[in-house]
Design an enzyme around this catalytic site. Structure first.
Site, short mmCIF file in Angstrom:
data_model
loop_
_atom_site.label_atom_id
_atom_site.label_comp_id
_atom_site.label_asym_id
_atom_site.label_seq_id
_atom_site.Cartn_x
_atom_site.Cartn_y
_atom_site.Cartn_z
N HIS A 20 -23.58 -62.49 21.73
CA HIS A 20 -22.36 -63.27 21.84
C HIS A 20 -22.35 -64.40 20.80
CE1 HIS A 20 -21.16 -61.38 25.63
NE2 HIS A 20 -22.44 -61.45 25.97
N ALA A 31 -48.80 -61.80 26.68
CA ALA A 31 -47.84 -61.38 27.70
C ALA A 31 -46.84 -62.49 28.03
CB ALA A 31 -48.59 -60.95 28.96
#
Length: 205
Positions: free
Chosen positions: A130, A180
């Site tokens: 966007h 992670a």
């Protein structure tokens, strides 16, 4: 008694998985071929969601391995692998790449090198989706027109830890490791370990 039941359960489960893996590979082949993906040898648990728009291009190298959902790599946040390539965009995945429940969204170009390991639930985006301008987001036409896209490149032998997100314009150098649950907003040199939100340098390899 419990030991007998356990052995019987494991034997039945193995047969079911063998049959299912064969069906999964056939379905995955149809999905890839139907989306005009150029691909070589691959192995799969489950089957992916693939959408390659007209004018888009997706190339996957040999010895590709993917896990979809909980099958094959049940580490949480399961989903099918997602490969979305917009009109005029390109997604290139090298040889001997492995991934689990990965979402790759290419609105311009995403390139993944050889021998890359991508942990469960990783998302790779080359777009903001966007406009960053609040006024522009009120109208769908201007929202889409003013969104920003920048290519993503991931070098050979990179390891991306589970549940990480790679954002637009990022380049990750060869052999580097992403911890992670990291959010990667800027490029990372080769042979380094980075982690965090946003990612920070930890050490050289």
């Amino acid at each position: 008694m419990q030991k007998v039941v356990t052995l019987l359960y494991k034997a039945i489960r193995k047969v079911i998985l063998l049959v299912r893996n064969g069906m999964d590979k056939l379905i995955a082949w149809i999905i890839l071929y139907g989306n005009n993906v150029k691909f070589g040898k691959f192995e799969t648990n489950g089957f992916p969601y693939v959408s390659v728009a007209q004018g888009g291009s997706c190339i996957i190298g040999d010895d590709f391995q993917m896990n979809n959902g909980n099958i094959g790599n049940p580490i949480g946040r399961p989903q099918r692998c997602i490969f979305f390539v917009d009109r005029g965009a390109k997604l290139v995945i090298g040889e001997s790449v492995g991934m689990s429940s990965t979402a790759i969204i290419a609105h311009q170009r995403i390139e993944i090198g050889d021998y890359v390991k991508i942990g469960g639930g990783v998302c790779i985006y080359d777009t903001d989706f966007h406009s960053l301008d609040a006024e522009s987001r009120r109208k769908p036409e201007s929202d889409i027109k003013l969104k920003r896209n920048k290519p993503v490149r991931i070098g050979d032998n990179v390891f991306i830890g589970a549940h990480s997100t790679i954002l637009k314009g990022v380049e990750i150098g060869e052999n580097s490791i992403i911890g992670a649950c990291s959010v990667v907003t800027k490029s990372i040199p080769a042979n380094e370990i980075w982690a965090g939100n946003p990612t920070q340098f930890l050490k050289k390899i």
